[in-house]
Design an enzyme around this catalytic site. Structure first.
Site, short mmCIF file in Angstrom:
data_model
loop_
_atom_site.label_atom_id
_atom_site.label_comp_id
_atom_site.label_asym_id
_atom_site.label_seq_id
_atom_site.Cartn_x
_atom_site.Cartn_y
_atom_site.Cartn_z
N ARG A 25 0.77 -1.11 -0.01
CA ARG A 25 -0.08 0.01 0.01
C ARG A 25 0.88 1.13 0.01
NH1 ARG A 25 -5.58 -0.70 1.59
NH2 ARG A 25 -6.01 -2.66 0.71
N ASP A 75 -7.05 -2.32 -7.50
CA ASP A 75 -7.36 -3.08 -6.28
C ASP A 75 -7.80 -4.43 -6.83
OD1 ASP A 75 -8.13 -2.11 -3.52
OD2 ASP A 75 -9.79 -3.47 -4.28
N TYR A 152 -15.38 -11.21 -0.03
CA TYR A 152 -15.82 -9.93 -0.37
C TYR A 152 -17.13 -10.19 -1.41
CZ TYR A 152 -11.93 -7.53 1.75
OH TYR A 152 -10.99 -7.12 2.30
O1 1CP Z 1 0.41 1.11 -3.24
C1 1CP Z 1 -0.76 0.75 -3.28
O2 1CP Z 1 -1.80 1.28 -2.82
C2 1CP Z 1 -0.92 -0.46 -4.26
C3 1CP Z 1 -2.59 -0.62 -4.82
C4 1CP Z 1 -3.54 -1.36 -3.95
C5 1CP Z 1 -3.19 -2.92 -3.72
C6 1CP Z 1 -2.14 -3.63 -3.76
C7 1CP Z 1 -4.60 -1.10 -3.47
C8 1CP Z 1 -5.22 0.28 -3.36
N1 1CP Z 1 -5.28 -2.04 -2.69
C9 1CP Z 1 -4.56 -3.35 -2.89
C10 1CP Z 1 -4.90 -4.69 -2.43
C11 1CP Z 1 -6.13 -4.72 -1.60
N2 1CP Z 1 -7.08 -4.35 -1.69
C12 1CP Z 1 -6.13 -5.99 -0.81
C13 1CP Z 1 -4.98 -6.99 -0.54
C14 1CP Z 1 -4.11 -6.45 0.38
C15 1CP Z 1 -4.38 -6.14 1.87
O3 1CP Z 1 -4.96 -7.35 2.78
O4 1CP Z 1 -4.37 -4.84 2.14
C16 1CP Z 1 -7.34 -5.76 -0.26
C17 1CP Z 1 -8.03 -7.00 0.92
C18 1CP Z 1 -8.20 -5.03 -0.62
C19 1CP Z 1 -9.65 -4.54 -0.47
C20 1CP Z 1 -9.61 -3.00 -0.27
N3 1CP Z 1 -9.56 -2.04 -1.10
C21 1CP Z 1 -9.88 -2.55 1.17
C22 1CP Z 1 -10.04 -3.37 2.42
C23 1CP Z 1 -11.31 -3.49 2.63
C24 1CP Z 1 -11.18 -4.19 4.22
O5 1CP Z 1 -11.71 -5.40 4.18
O6 1CP Z 1 -11.15 -3.72 5.08
C25 1CP Z 1 -9.79 -1.20 0.94
C26 1CP Z 1 -9.97 -0.04 2.11
C27 1CP Z 1 -9.53 -1.02 -0.36
C28 1CP Z 1 -9.57 0.17 -1.17
C29 1CP Z 1 -8.23 0.91 -1.16
N4 1CP Z 1 -7.37 0.09 -2.30
C30 1CP Z 1 -6.16 0.80 -2.66
C31 1CP Z 1 -6.31 1.77 -1.74
C32 1CP Z 1 -5.07 2.96 -1.85
C33 1CP Z 1 -7.45 1.99 -0.99
C34 1CP Z 1 -7.99 3.09 -0.24
C35 1CP Z 1 -9.11 4.04 -1.02
C36 1CP Z 1 -8.97 5.32 -0.71
O7 1CP Z 1 -8.15 6.00 -1.51
O8 1CP Z 1 -9.85 5.73 -0.03
#
Ligand code: 1CP
Length: 343
Positions: A25, A75, A152
């Site tokens: 992230r 994502d 999900y």
């Molecule tokens: O550098 C990076 O940010 C890389 C891009 C990236 C990656 C590899 C994002 C952007 N998401 C992910 C993977 C991801 N997404 C996972 C696997 C890794 C992990 O366990 O963290 C999972 C479970 C998700 C699902 C997801 N997307 C969540 C989690 C939800 C939960 O169950 O609590 C969330 C909050 C997101 C949104 C998201 N994805 C990425 C970002 C930067 C964000 C935040 C969104 C925003 O800008 O508000």
């Protein structure tokens, strides 16, 4: 392998005195420049599907910190959307999806052959990054592992214990297995297309593997990972694959050999000395600083970086966090982590 990319050298089995570093992230809400670009895009999904802006946020942490690898900005929930699920994000809460709890719901999903209609902008992002990344920076593509993505799609949101997915597995195994199968096929297609577009490494995130145990872990985390990895290796034999069975604990032992993964990402709940002895003995590992140190910093951060570096010093190691950096992290602590590692 002749490459100057430290990340690829370690994935090929080399032990480096200073391990390469990147951060799960690394593009995200702890960075003011990310928030600005996200505001420009409108919302999170629009950012993911805008190749110019998605490439921009991928590059931001590379410019700021000089990480050794960049991870594609996208994502894991884009695959459900490409298969026909409704996906949206509620600000301050997280993802929401249409739910799958019956054969009827499953029947509404589209075929794997159609997913590129949605996902083609992601391949564009990769192509832009290939021309804009520094020569020494490795580009990582990724997808969610089938079990994690299914949790999900079934619940329609993130869940603390993945209860709805476990319930469907028990109550309607035919639909559950069909869903895992569809996601597995889609993931093979998606990651293969990412590699064809220019991703040099791919990572499979099984963020909720830890809620599977025994037979269920073998059937729904290990077996799909093995199927995805062997299909990718048949087409792209030289592209390294990182597996992240988060929360796997003892089940990390032998996971690389059993699935064909080139590297295992280790979470922060796994002791680094233990992982060096039981997991790194089979090949490269990645990890495993607790993300909380990016919030708290101080001497404890420096000490932990040095402890982890030392624990993994006798084999191939990529330094990383044990899970994603959180939005409340201090960007200066990221620099402190890098300085402590490269010191
Ligand atoms: O550098 C990076 O940010 C890389 C891009 C990236 C990656 C590899 C994002 C952007 N998401 C992910 C993977 C991801 N997404 C996972 C696997 C890794 C992990 O366990 O963290 C999972 C479970 C998700 C699902 C997801 N997307 C969540 C989690 C939800 C939960 O169950 O609590 C969330 C909050 C997101 C949104 C998201 N994805 C990425 C970002 C930067 C964000 C935040 C969104 C925003 O800008 O508000």
């Amino acid at each position: 392998m002749t490459t100057d990319k430290t990340m690829l050298r370690v994935l090929a089995g080399e032990t480096l005195e200073t391990p390469p570093i990147w951060m799960m992230r690394q593009a995200g809400r702890y960075l003011p420049e990310y928030k600005a670009t996200r505001a420009q895009a409108g919302d999170f999904l629009s950012l993911c599907y805008n190749p110019e802006l998605a490439a921009e946020v991928t590059l931001q942490p590379i410019r700021r910190y000089g990480f050794d690898a960049a991870i594609l900005f996208a994502d894991i929930l884009l695959v459900p959307q490409a298969l026909g699920a409704d996906v949206w994000f509620v600000t301050g809460e997280g993802p929401r999806l249409s739910t799958i709890t019956s054969a009827d719901d499953f029947g509404k999903l589209g075929p794997v052959a159609d997913i590129d209609e949605t996902l083609s902008p992601i391949y564009e992002t990769i192509k832009i990054l290939k021309s804009e990344l520094p020569a020494e920076t490795t580009l990582i593509g990724f997808a969610g592992a089938p079990w994690t993505v299914a949790t999900y799609m079934i619940a329609g949101r993130g869940t603390p214990d993945q209860g709805p997915a476990h319930a469907l597995m028990m109550e309607n195994p035919a639909v559950f297995d069909a869903l895992i199968d569809r996601i597995t096929e889609a993931t093979i297609h998606y990651l293969s297309a990412q590699i064809s577009a220019g991703a040099e490494v791919v990572k499979l995130f099984d963020s909720w593997a830890g809620s599977l145990s025994g037979e269920a872990f073998l059937k729904y985390s290990l077996a799909p990972a093995k199927r995805i990895i062997s299909a990718l290796k048949a087409k792209h034999p030289n592209t390294p694959i990182i597996a992240f069975p988060r929360g796997g604990g003892d089940l990390n032992i032998g996971f690389a050999k059993a699935t064909g993964a080139d590297c295992i990402a280790i979470d922060q709940f796994t002791d680094a000395d233990w992982a060096a002895k039981h997991v790194q003995c089979d090949g490269p590992v990645q990890g495993n600083l607790a993300p909380g140190h990016m919030v708290t910093g101080g001497q404890a951060l420096v000490d932990e970086v040095k402890r982890i570096k030392k624990a993994f010093a006798n084999g191939p190691h990529i330094f990383n966090l044990g899970h994603g950096i959180t939005p409340d992290a201090d960007p200066d602590n990221v620099q402190r982590m890098i300085d402590a590692l490269r010191d």
